[in-house]
Design a protein around this motif. Sequence first.
Motif, PDB file in Angstrom:
ATOM      1  N   GLU A  14      77.462  60.456  35.854  1.00 45.22           N
ATOM      2  CA  GLU A  14      76.080  59.972  35.918  1.00 45.22           C
ATOM      3  C   GLU A  14      76.036  58.504  35.473  1.00 45.22           C
ATOM      4  OE1 GLU A  14      72.988  62.808  34.599  1.00 45.22           O
ATOM      5  OE2 GLU A  14      74.676  64.057  33.970  1.00 45.22           O
ATOM      6  N   GLN A  15      76.575  57.630  36.323  1.00 46.25           N
ATOM      7  CA  GLN A  15      76.659  56.218  35.963  1.00 46.25           C
ATOM      8  C   GLN A  15      75.273  55.581  35.825  1.00 46.25           C
ATOM      9  OE1 GLN A  15      79.589  55.562  35.098  1.00 46.25           O
ATOM     10  NE2 GLN A  15      80.633  57.226  36.170  1.00 46.25           N
ATOM     11  N   SER A  16      74.345  55.992  36.673  1.00 45.28           N
ATOM     12  CA  SER A  16      73.009  55.384  36.624  1.00 45.28           C
ATOM     13  C   SER A  16      72.326  55.673  35.298  1.00 45.28           C
ATOM     14  CB  SER A  16      72.143  55.885  37.788  1.00 45.28           C
ATOM     15  OG  SER A  16      71.986  57.295  37.725  1.00 45.28           O
ATOM     16  N   ALA A  17      72.557  56.867  34.741  1.00 43.82           N
ATOM     17  CA  ALA A  17      71.969  57.213  33.442  1.00 43.82           C
ATOM     18  C   ALA A  17      72.590  56.352  32.347  1.00 43.82           C
ATOM     19  CB  ALA A  17      72.183  58.696  33.144  1.00 43.82           C
ATOM     20  N   ALA A  18      73.896  56.125  32.433  1.00 44.49           N
ATOM     21  CA  ALA A  18      74.573  55.274  31.454  1.00 44.49           C
ATOM     22  C   ALA A  18      74.058  53.838  31.544  1.00 44.49           C
ATOM     23  CB  ALA A  18      76.083  55.313  31.686  1.00 44.49           C
ATOM     24  N   ILE A  19      73.856  53.370  32.771  1.00 40.82           N
ATOM     25  CA  ILE A  19      73.336  52.012  32.987  1.00 40.82           C
ATOM     26  C   ILE A  19      71.945  51.871  32.375  1.00 40.82           C
ATOM     27  CG2 ILE A  19      72.498  50.417  34.762  1.00 40.82           C
ATOM     28  CD1 ILE A  19      74.836  51.530  36.527  1.00 40.82           C
ATOM     29  N   ASP A  20      71.111  52.877  32.583  1.00 36.22           N
ATOM     30  CA  ASP A  20      69.741  52.832  32.046  1.00 36.22           C
ATOM     31  C   ASP A  20      69.735  52.815  30.519  1.00 36.22           C
ATOM     32  OD1 ASP A  20      68.736  52.850  34.590  1.00 36.22           O
ATOM     33  OD2 ASP A  20      68.308  55.005  34.639  1.00 36.22           O
ATOM     34  N   LEU A  21      70.650  53.566  29.909  1.00 38.07           N
ATOM     35  CA  LEU A  21      70.728  53.571  28.456  1.00 38.07           C
ATOM     36  C   LEU A  21      71.127  52.195  27.926  1.00 38.07           C
ATOM     37  CD1 LEU A  21      72.330  57.016  27.542  1.00 38.07           C
ATOM     38  CD2 LEU A  21      70.068  56.189  26.931  1.00 38.07           C
ATOM     39  N   TYR A  22      72.050  51.552  28.633  1.00 38.42           N
ATOM     40  CA  TYR A  22      72.470  50.221  28.184  1.00 38.42           C
ATOM     41  C   TYR A  22      71.386  49.181  28.417  1.00 38.42           C
ATOM     42  CZ  TYR A  22      77.041  50.887  26.260  1.00 38.42           C
ATOM     43  OH  TYR A  22      78.059  51.236  25.405  1.00 38.42           O
ATOM     44  N   GLU A  23      70.523  49.433  29.366  1.00 36.75           N
ATOM     45  CA  GLU A  23      69.377  48.531  29.550  1.00 36.75           C
ATOM     46  C   GLU A  23      68.493  48.565  28.310  1.00 36.75           C
ATOM     47  OE1 GLU A  23      67.594  45.590  31.496  1.00 36.75           O
ATOM     48  OE2 GLU A  23      69.273  46.713  32.350  1.00 36.75           O
ATOM     49  N   ILE A  24      68.314  49.761  27.760  1.00 40.18           N
ATOM     50  CA  ILE A  24      67.520  49.911  26.536  1.00 40.18           C
ATOM     51  C   ILE A  24      68.216  49.212  25.365  1.00 40.18           C
ATOM     52  CG2 ILE A  24      66.664  51.586  24.846  1.00 40.18           C
ATOM     53  CD1 ILE A  24      66.402  53.580  27.211  1.00 40.18           C
ATOM     54  N   LEU A  25      69.544  49.404  25.266  1.00 40.50           N
ATOM     55  CA  LEU A  25      70.306  48.779  24.176  1.00 40.50           C
ATOM     56  C   LEU A  25      70.231  47.256  24.253  1.00 40.50           C
ATOM     57  CD1 LEU A  25      73.448  51.099  24.155  1.00 40.50           C
ATOM     58  CD2 LEU A  25      71.671  50.971  22.411  1.00 40.50           C
ATOM     59  N   ILE A  26      70.301  46.722  25.470  1.00 44.70           N
ATOM     60  CA  ILE A  26      70.232  45.266  25.640  1.00 44.70           C
ATOM     61  C   ILE A  26      68.860  44.736  25.236  1.00 44.70           C
ATOM     62  CG2 ILE A  26      70.175  43.437  27.404  1.00 44.70           C
ATOM     63  CD1 ILE A  26      72.486  44.951  28.801  1.00 44.70           C
ATOM     64  N   GLU A  27      67.815  45.490  25.558  1.00 40.10           N
ATOM     65  CA  GLU A  27      66.464  45.075  25.158  1.00 40.10           C
ATOM     66  C   GLU A  27      66.351  45.037  23.637  1.00 40.10           C
ATOM     67  OE1 GLU A  27      63.744  47.725  27.014  1.00 40.10           O
ATOM     68  OE2 GLU A  27      64.099  46.954  29.046  1.00 40.10           O
ATOM     69  N   GLN A  28      67.036  45.965  22.969  1.00 35.67           N
ATOM     70  CA  GLN A  28      66.979  46.029  21.502  1.00 35.67           C
ATOM     71  C   GLN A  28      67.845  44.948  20.848  1.00 35.67           C
ATOM     72  OE1 GLN A  28      68.203  50.053  20.663  1.00 35.67           O
ATOM     73  NE2 GLN A  28      66.194  50.930  21.166  1.00 35.67           N
ATOM     74  N   ASP A  29      68.929  44.572  21.517  1.00 36.70           N
ATOM     75  CA  ASP A  29      69.869  43.606  20.924  1.00 36.70           C
ATOM     76  C   ASP A  29      70.385  42.662  22.016  1.00 36.70           C
ATOM     77  OD1 ASP A  29      71.593  42.254  19.293  1.00 36.70           O
ATOM     78  OD2 ASP A  29      73.006  43.917  18.989  1.00 36.70           O
ATOM     79  N   PRO A  30      69.510  41.791  22.510  1.00 34.14           N
ATOM     80  CA  PRO A  30      69.853  40.953  23.674  1.00 34.14           C
ATOM     81  C   PRO A  30      70.957  39.936  23.420  1.00 34.14           C
ATOM     82  CG  PRO A  30      67.751  40.293  22.739  1.00 34.14           C
ATOM     83  CD  PRO A  30      68.138  41.556  22.049  1.00 34.14           C
ATOM     84  N   ARG A  31      71.308  39.685  22.168  1.00 34.05           N
ATOM     85  CA  ARG A  31      72.361  38.708  21.876  1.00 34.05           C
ATOM     86  C   ARG A  31      73.763  39.348  21.818  1.00 34.05           C
ATOM     87  NH1 ARG A  31      70.468  33.837  20.149  1.00 34.05           N
ATOM     88  NH2 ARG A  31      68.240  33.696  19.687  1.00 34.05           N
ATOM     89  N   ASN A  32      73.819  40.647  21.917  1.00 37.49           N
ATOM     90  CA  ASN A  32      75.099  41.351  21.845  1.00 37.49           C
ATOM     91  C   ASN A  32      75.772  41.334  23.218  1.00 37.49           C
ATOM     92  OD1 ASN A  32      77.231  43.167  21.622  1.00 37.49           O
ATOM     93  ND2 ASN A  32      76.105  44.542  20.264  1.00 37.49           N
ATOM     94  N   GLN A  33      76.758  40.458  23.396  1.00 38.99           N
ATOM     95  CA  GLN A  33      77.395  40.285  24.699  1.00 38.99           C
ATOM     96  C   GLN A  33      78.151  41.538  25.151  1.00 38.99           C
ATOM     97  OE1 GLN A  33      79.589  36.573  25.105  1.00 38.99           O
ATOM     98  NE2 GLN A  33      78.316  35.611  23.519  1.00 38.99           N
TER      99      GLN A  33
END
Length: 226
Positions: A11-30
């Motif tokens: 379920e790659q799309s679900a993993a991608i969506d979760l990382y979208e949330i993580l990036i919103e929370q910590d946008p400076r984390n490359q």
Amino acid sequence: QLAELFSEGGEQSAAIDLYEILIEQDPRNQELYYKQAFFHVKAEDIKGALKVYESLEDRIGLSEEVVRRKHALYLGMGDFKAAGKELMRLTEAFPDNVDYRLQLASFYEQIDDQKAALEVYRQVLQLDSDQPKAKLAIAGGNTRTNDEVTYLNALKPVFEDPTASIDLKVGKILPLLEQLVNRPDPSLAAALLELTDILERVHSDDAKSFAAAGDVLMNTNRYAEA
């Protein structure tokens, strides 16, 4: 951890969506961007991965790591023009960086654009007139525009340079050694032997010198000398 589980379950799309949330929370984390791009690649969504890297560049500016990752993706897609442009961005941003220009030249050699590679090597020599790889590339020119013996003779001055890498030197003569196997030519064999004699003298402590000489002798039926 949840994203990894989704990914392992296909379920790659679900993993991608979760990382979208993580990036919103910590946008400076490359690392979050790199991981999200990785899941896009696993989903065979290369354009999606490229968009992630572009988003990261919008935030942090030009990054060598991001350029390399985008270059690799374009290369995998077979889009050599875009792959080359990525490396060119580094040479344009850091015009005095010899390593970036050497990487660009190597890429052009990889896609068999010898004309472009030679032009970049000339630029390298303008920055560092003693750069061994560029000197070796320029010395012989292109075997397609020169006959083989002329090409090999032009390499002699660089082969005499002990600071030039033996791996680079051997790499220059290997294609013509293979040609000698398929099409015996006394003049080509003689020119190759001249260069391997130089290798044995200049790099007397490296077994590759003698291996190269042995290969030439073997392929000219001089078995006892080989």
